[in-house]
Design an enzyme around this catalytic site. Structure first.
Site, mmCIF file in Angstrom:
data_model
loop_
_atom_site.group_PDB
_atom_site.id
_atom_site.type_symbol
_atom_site.label_atom_id
_atom_site.label_comp_id
_atom_site.label_asym_id
_atom_site.label_seq_id
_atom_site.Cartn_x
_atom_site.Cartn_y
_atom_site.Cartn_z
ATOM 1 C CB ALA B 329 3.993 40.478 -15.619
ATOM 2 C CB SER B 330 -0.824 40.951 -15.868
ATOM 3 O OG SER B 330 -0.356 40.639 -17.145
#
Lengths: 371, 660
Positions: B329-330
Site C-alpha cells: 500500500a502507501s
C-alpha cells in the site's frame, strides 16, 4: 661320569619297579601343567576351575598308575568278555541312555552317570590286538575282515548316539592295529577306495543334520559368520592374531572377551595359540611329538605281537586326538567334538586317556617278568 | 572266531614288520604334524595382520559422544536458547534383583502408569540385560527429588540426565530461533548426502527452523569418540581412548530481547508482524510475528493433538509473518516518488490537481483517492505527507511499470533479503515479464496505476520494507538484514582449560544504489519526516510527543477488491477481508539508528496510522527511552525479567568457572 651312569641305571630300575615310564610321565605332566595355566586363562581366570581340573588330573594319574601295575598280558584273558559287555552297554545306551547336549551318550547307573563309549576306546584296541595276535604277522585277509567287523560294530553304535568324535577315535584305534599288523598295501588301497565310495552313503544316510552342517561350515565358514561358521572364524581369528610371539598369558582378547566359544574345552588350542603365538605352538607340538615318539619306542620294544600292536595303537590314537583337535580348531578339519588331549578341561576323556598311558607304561615296564 | 591254536611264531620277522610299519606310521605322524604347523604358520605369520585387524574389530568399538550444542544469546548476553538437563528414569535389568516387584514398587512411588510399565517390559525383552532401558521419560523436579530420597531401595534404577534444548522465552523467540527437534529420516538422508551423518552419530536433535536450522553447522559442533573394549555380548570392559567432542559455537544475536518483548506486547491481540533493524549494520533488533507458538513443544516431540491445533488455527501461528508478503500500500510511495525524480518524470515542484479521482483518457474506470473530495493541488512533499493516491496514479502512469519495477528491484523488492533464516518469502514485485510468466497475460495500464499505490499484484514482506528504508536512509548504501552478531568458540587446550574466542561476524559490503542526483534522497526523506512531524499529516498522531525525531509513512492495503462506486466499510466487511494496516518508520531523522516496519492484518477501522503506527511508536520509545521495560512492565513481564536475570547470572557463573 661312569658312576652317574650307574646311578641312572639304578634310578631307572626304581621307576621300573613302580611301573612308571619316566619320559612318558614327564611329557604327560608337562602338558598337564601347561593345561592348567591355559584353563585358568580360558576359564575366565577362575581358580575354581583350575582346582577342579587338578583334582581330575590327580584322579586320572592315579588311574594311570594303577593300570600300569597290571601285567599287560592279563588283558588278553578279559578281552572278549569285556568287549561283549561293552557292546551290550552301547546298545543299552541307545535304548535307555540319558540324553545330554543333544546326544544319547550316558548310561545312568543310579549312583553315577557313565559313558560306555569311553571304555570302548580302551577295549577296542585290546580286542583287535588280541584277535590279530592269535595268528602270525603279517595279518591275513580273512582275519582283517573279521577285525573290521569287530571295529565297525562299536563304531556304528557310537556314531548313532551320535558321537562322531569318539566313533572316529575308536575306528582309528582298530584300524591302526590292522595297519601295524602288516595289512597288505593292496588291501589298504582297496579300503581307501571303498572308504571314499562309502563317504556319500555316510553323508546321505548316517550323518545327522548338525553333522552335515558342520562339514558344510568347515568347507565355507564365512557363509554363515554369525551362525554355524562363528566357532571356526573366531578360532582362526584367535590363532592368527596371536602372531609369532602371542599376546601373552591372560592377554588374549579373543578368549578373555569371550569371542571364542568352548574356550576351555574343545577350542583351548586357539586360546593357547592366541596367547603364546607360533613359538608356543612349536613347543606344544614338540611335547606331543615327544610323547608319541616315546609311545612308538615302547611299542617297537614291546616283547610280543599283542603288546606291540596295543602300544602302537594307543600311541597313534593319541596322535589322532591331537591332529583332529588342532586340525579342527585351525580350520583344516570340520568341527568334531574331540578335546586337546591332556590340556582341555574335562574329566571323562582324560581318565580314559591316562588309562591308555597306564597300559603303555605297563607294556614298557612289565616285560622283564615275561619270557 | 578261531579257537586257540598253537602257532610257531617268527618273532624277529614279526618285530621287523612291526618296526617297519611303526616307522611308516611315524613318518605319517611327522608329516601330519608338519601340515598342522604349516597351517598355523600361515595363520599366525602370513595372515597375521588380517587376523589382528579382525581381532581388534571384534573387541574395539567406537562409541560416539555428542557435542553440546552451542547456546544462543541476545545482544546483551541474555540466553535465548539453552541446554537443559532433562531427567528420565532408567533401569538396568541385570542389576535389579527381582525386576517385576521392584518396578511395581517404584511405579507406586512415582505413579507410573500400567501402560508405561508394559512398554518397559516389552522393551526389556528385546534388549541385553546390561543395557539401560527407559522406564519413565521427563521426570518432574518432585519426582526426581522423591526418587533420590528412595534411591537406595532400588539398585539398578537411576535417574538419567540428558541435555535438551530449552527456549526460556518460549513463543517470544520461536519465529526467529526456530527450534531443535528429533532427527527424522529426511534429515538423516540429507545429512548422509552432505557427508555429515557420521558427525551426528550421537546427536538426537537438529535445527528444524529459523536460526537453529540456518546455523546448524556452527551450533552443532564436532562429535567425540570413546574407544572402548567390548566382549562378545557387547558389554563395555574398559575405555581405551577418549577423543572429546568439540562443542558447538555459541551465537550472539543482534536481537534485543527487551525490544522483542515490547513488540509482542504491542501486537497482542492482533495478527501481524513487526521488524526493527539497525540501518547502520543491518542487524535485526526485533522481529516478532503474532500469534506465535512455543518452540519447546517441538523439542520433546509435539503431540499430534497440539500440532493439529497449531496447524488448523485460523490465526496461522506457525507462519512467520515478518517474512511473508503483504500488499505494501502507501508505504512504498516514498520509493515511487524517488523513482519519479530519478527518471525525471517529476521534479520537487511538479504539481497535480486532485479532484478526488483519477481517470485514464478514453477509459471509464475511475481510480479514487482515499479522500473523497480530493487534496486539491498536490506536490511531491504533500503527496507523501497526505498519502495522495491521485498524485501517485499520475506518477505511475508517467513512469510505466518497467521503470517502476526496475527501480523497486534495486531496493530489494521481489527478492530475498538474504537474512539468516530460511523461511523468507521473496514476495512479488510485478513486472511485464513477471505477469507473462505467471499468468501468460499482457500488462494493463490500469494495473500500473494500482502499483502506483502499492496494490495490484505487489506484495512486500515487513523485512523487505525495513531493508528498503535502510537503503533509503543510508542514501543508497545497502545492508543485508541479519541476526548473527558474533560467535563464541569454546575450546579446551591440552591441560583441559577452556578458552573462549569471541569473533564478531563481518558482513560483506553490498554494491550501493547510486542515484543520478544525490539530493533526491533528502527530498524523499524530508517528506517522510514531515509525514510524522507536521500536524495533520498522516503519521503525525502516533508520534505525538515523542522525545526523538522520527520519520515514517503509513499504508492501508485493500485486501478485498472494491467494486466501482462501492464504499468500503470495515464494520460491515468480513473480518478476513478488512484492510491491512502498514507502517514504516525510522529515527532519529538525522543519522537514523533504527528502522521499523509494521504490518497488521484486517484491522477493525482506521489505516496504518492509527493501527500500525502506535506499534512502531512503542518500539522506538523502548529503543530511545531509558529501557522503560525494566521499570514499568506488568507483573507477568517482571517474572520474565526475573528469569532473564537468573539466566544472566547462570551464564556469568559459567564464564567465571571457565576462566578459573
Amino acid at each position: 661320569m661312569r658312576s652317574s651312569g650307574q646311578d641312572q641305571q639304578q634310578v631307572r630300575s626304581i621307576w621300573q619297579k613302580l611301573h612308571i615310564d619316566l619320559p612318558l610321565l614327564l611329557g604327560i605332566l608337562s602338558l598337564m601343567a601347561l593345561g592348567l595355566f591355559i584353563v585358568f586363562s580360558a576359564g575366565g581366570q577362575s581358580i575354581d576351575i583350575v582346582y577342579r581340573q587338578a583334582i581330575r588330573l590327580g584322579i586320572a594319574i592315579v588311574v594311570m598308575l594303577a593300570i600300569a601295575q597290571i601285567p599287560p598280558l592279563s588283558y588278553q584273558k578279559w578281552a572278549v568278555p569285556v568287549f561283549v559287555l561293552g557292546l551290550l552297554m552301547l546298545v543299552a545306551v541307545l535304548l535307555f541312555g540319558h540324553v545330554g547336549k543333544g546326544a544319547q551318550r550316558w548310561l545312568d547307573l543310579g549312583f553315577m552317570k557313565f559313558q560306555p563309549s569311553e571304555i570302548m576306546k580302551l577295549i577296542v584296541p585290546i580286542m583287535i590286538a588280541w584277535f590279530i595276535s592269535q595268528d602270525n604277522l603279517p595279518v591275513k585277509i580273512s582275519t582283517i575282515v573279521w577285525a573290521f567287523i569287530l571295529v565297525l560294530i562299536p563304531t556304528l553304535l557310537i556314531a548313532k548316539q551320535p558321537d562322531l568324535g569318539t566313533s572316529l577315535l575308536i575306528a582309528s584305534s582298530g584300524i591302526f592295529v590292522i595297519f601295524l599288523a602288516g595289512a597288505s598295501w593292496k588291501l589298504i588301497g582297496v579300503c581307501v577306495g571303498l572308504g571314499s565310495a562309502f563317504a556319500p552313503v555316510l553323508w546321505m544316510f548316517l550323518m545327522k543334520d548338525y553333522q552335515r552342517q558342520r562339514v558344510m561350515t568347515f568347507l565355507n565358514p564365512e557363509q554363515d559368520p554369525l551362525g554355524s561358521g562363528y566357532h571356526i572364524i573366531q578360532s582362526k581369528i584367535a590363532i592368527g592374531s596371536g602372531g609369532v610371539n602371542g599376546k601373552g598369558w591372560l592377554q588374549g582378547t579373543q578368549s578373555q572377551l569371550e569371542f571364542l566359544p568352548e574356550r576351555h574345552t574343545d577350542f583351548i588350542f586357539a586360546v593357547f595359540s592366541e596367547e603364546f603365538g607360533l613359538m608356543g605352538v612349536g613347543v606344544l607340538l614338540s611335547v606331543y611329538l615327544f610323547i608319541i615318539m616315546r609311545g612308538l619306542w615302547i611299542a617297537v620294544n614291546a616283547q610280543n605281537a599283542f603288546t606291540k600292536l596295543l602300544a602302537g595303537s594307543i600311541t597313534l590314537t593319541f596322535f589322532v586326538y591331537v591332529f583332529v583337535n588342532i586340525g579342527m580348531v585351525s580350520g583344516l578339519l570340520p568341527v568334531v567334538g574331540v578335546p586337546l588331549p591332556l590340556v582341555s578341561y574335562g574329566g571323562t576323556s582324560m581318565v580314559t586317556l591316562l588309562a591308555g598311558f597306564g597300559m603303555l607304561m605297563a607294556i614298557s615296564t612289565h616285560r622283564r617278568f615275561h619270557t | 572266531m578261531s579257537p586257540r591254536r598253537i602257532i610257531i611264531r617268527n618273532h624277529s620277522a614279526e618285530a621287523n614288520l612291526f618296526a617297519r610299519r611303526t616307522f611308516i606310521a611315524f613318518v605319517g605322524v611327522l608329516s601330519l604334524l608338519l601340515i598342522l604347523f604349516s597351517n598355523i604358520y600361515l595363520l599366525q605369520v602370513d595372515s597375521f595382520e588380517k587376523y589382528q585387524t579382525r581381532s581388534n574389530s571384534n573387541r574395539i568399538k567406537l562409541l560416539p559422544v555428542a557435542p553440546n550444542r552451542g547456546l544462543i544469546y541476545d545482544r546483551n548476553g541474555i540466553i535465548l536458547a539453552d541446554n537443559k538437563p532433562v531427567y528420565s528414569l532408567a533401569v538396568i535389568p541385570e542389576e535389579v534383583d527381582s525386576l517385576e516387584a521392584n518396578i511395581q514398587e517404584i511405579s507406586k512411588l512415582l505413579d507410573i502408569s500400567v501402560d508405561r510399565q508394559e512398554k518397559f517390559f516389552k522393551a526389556a525383552k528385546g534388549k541385553r540385560r546390561f543395557k539401560q532401558i527407559e522406564l519413565l521419560p521427563r521426570l518432574s523436579e518432585q519426582q526426581v527429588a522423591l526418587f533420590s530420597v528412595n534411591q537406595h531401595k532400588f539398585p539398578g534404577i537411576f535417574v538419567d540426565a540428558r541435555l535438551k534444548r530449552y527456549y526460556p522465552f518460549s513463543e517470544l523467540t520461536t519465529h526467529n530461533l526456530g527450534y531443535v527437534a528429533r532427527i527424522n529420516r529426511k534429515d538423516a538422508n540429507k545429512l548422509k548426502q552432505q557427508g555429515k551423518f557420521e558427525n551426528y552419530a550421537a546427536t538426537h536433535g537438529i535445527g528444524k527452523l529459523g536460526i537453529e536450522k540456518y546455523y546448524e553447522e556452527l551450533l552443532h559442533g564436532t562429535i567425540g569418540h570413546q574407544e572402548v573394549e567390548i566382549n562378545n555380548q557387547g558389554r563395555i570392559i574398559r575405555t581405551l581412548n577418549y577423543t572429546p567432542p568439540v562443542q558447538g559455537k555459541d551465537l550472539t544475536l543482534t536481537l534485543d530481547i527487551e525490544l522483542q518483548m515490547i513488540a509482542k506486547r504491542a501486537l497482542s491481540g492482533k495478527r501481524g508482524a513487526v521488524v526493527a533493524m539497525n540501518p547502520r549494520t543491518g542487524g535485526i533488533l526485533a522481529m516478532y510475528s503474532n500469534p506465535s507458538y512455543d518452540g519447546n513443544l517441538f523439542v520433546h516431540g509435539i503431540s499430534s493433538k497440539n500440532y493439529k491445533k497449531l496447524l488448523n488455527s485460523k490465526d496461522l501461528p506457525l507462519i512467520n509473518r515478518a517474512v511473508q508478503g503483504y500488499p505494501p500500500a502507501s508505504t512504498v510511495k516514498p520509493f515511487l516518488a524517488l523513482t519519479g525524480l530519478e527518471e525525471q518524470v517529476i521534479t520537487a515542484s511538479t504539481k497535480i490537481w486532485d479532484p478526488g479521482w483519477y481517470q485514464l483518457e478514453g477509459l471509464p474506470n475511475k481510480y479514487r483517492d482515499w479522500k473523497k473530495w480530493g487534496h486539491g493541488w498536490v506536490n511531491l512533499t504533500k503527496a507523501i505527507e497526505q498519502s495522495c493516491n491521485i498524485y501517485f496514479f499520475d506518477l505511475a502512469f508517467k513512469l510505466g511499470i518497467t521503470k517502476i519495477s526496475t527501480m523497486m528491484e534495486r531496493f530489494g523488492f521481489g527478492d530475498y533479503t538474504g537474512i539468516d533464516i530460511h523461511e523468507e518469502s521473496r514476495a512479488i514485485m510485478p513486472s511485464v515479464a513477471w505477469k507473462r510468466d505467471r499468468y501468460n497475460k499482457s500488462w494493463y495500464t490500469g494495473e500500473t496505476l494500482s502499483v502506483g499505490i502499492g496494490q495490484s499484484y505487489w506484495t512486500v514482506t515487513p523485512l523487505q520494507l525495513t531493508q528498503a528504508i535502510t537503503t533509503l536512509v543510508n542514501h543508497g548504501e545497502r545492508k543485508v538484514p541479519h541476526f548473527l552478531k558474533a560467535t563464541k568458540e569454546i575450546a579446551k587446550d591440552e591441560e583441559g582449560v577452556s578458552q573462549s574466542t569471541l569473533e564478531e561476524v563481518i558482513y560483506e559490503e553490498q554494491a550501493p544504489l547510486v542515484l543520478k542526483q544525490e539530493k533526491h534522497w533528502d527530498l524523499v526523506l524530508e517528506a517522510m519526516h514531515n509525514t510524522v512531524q507536521k500536524f495533520g499529516a498522516t503519521a503525525h498522531a502516533p508520534f505525538k510527543g515523542a522525545k526523538y525525531d522520527a520519520a515514517g509513512k503509513t499504508g492501508s492495503a485493500q485486501v478485498a477488491r472494491i467494486k466501482q462506486n462501492e464504499k468500503y466499510d470495515a464494520g460491515t466487511t468480513q473480518e478476513n477481508k478488512r484492510d491491512n494496516a502498514m507502517f514504516i518508520a525510522f529515527a532519529p531523522y538525522k543519522n537514523p539508528e533504527i528502522v521499523v516496519a509494521v504490518a497488521i492484518e484486517n484491522v477493525a477501522k482506521g489505516g496504518g496510522g492509527t493501527n500500525a503506527g502506535p506499534v512502531a511508536r512503542q518500539i522506538m520509545d523502548q529503543y530511545f527511552g531509558n529501557r522503560e521495560i525494566t521499570s514499568s512492565m506488568d507483573s507477568s513481564s517482571s517474572q520474565l525479567n526475573a528469569k532473564t536475570l537468573q539466566h544472566m547470572h547462570q551464564s556469568q557463573l559459567a564464564q567465571t568457572q571457565e576462566s578459573d
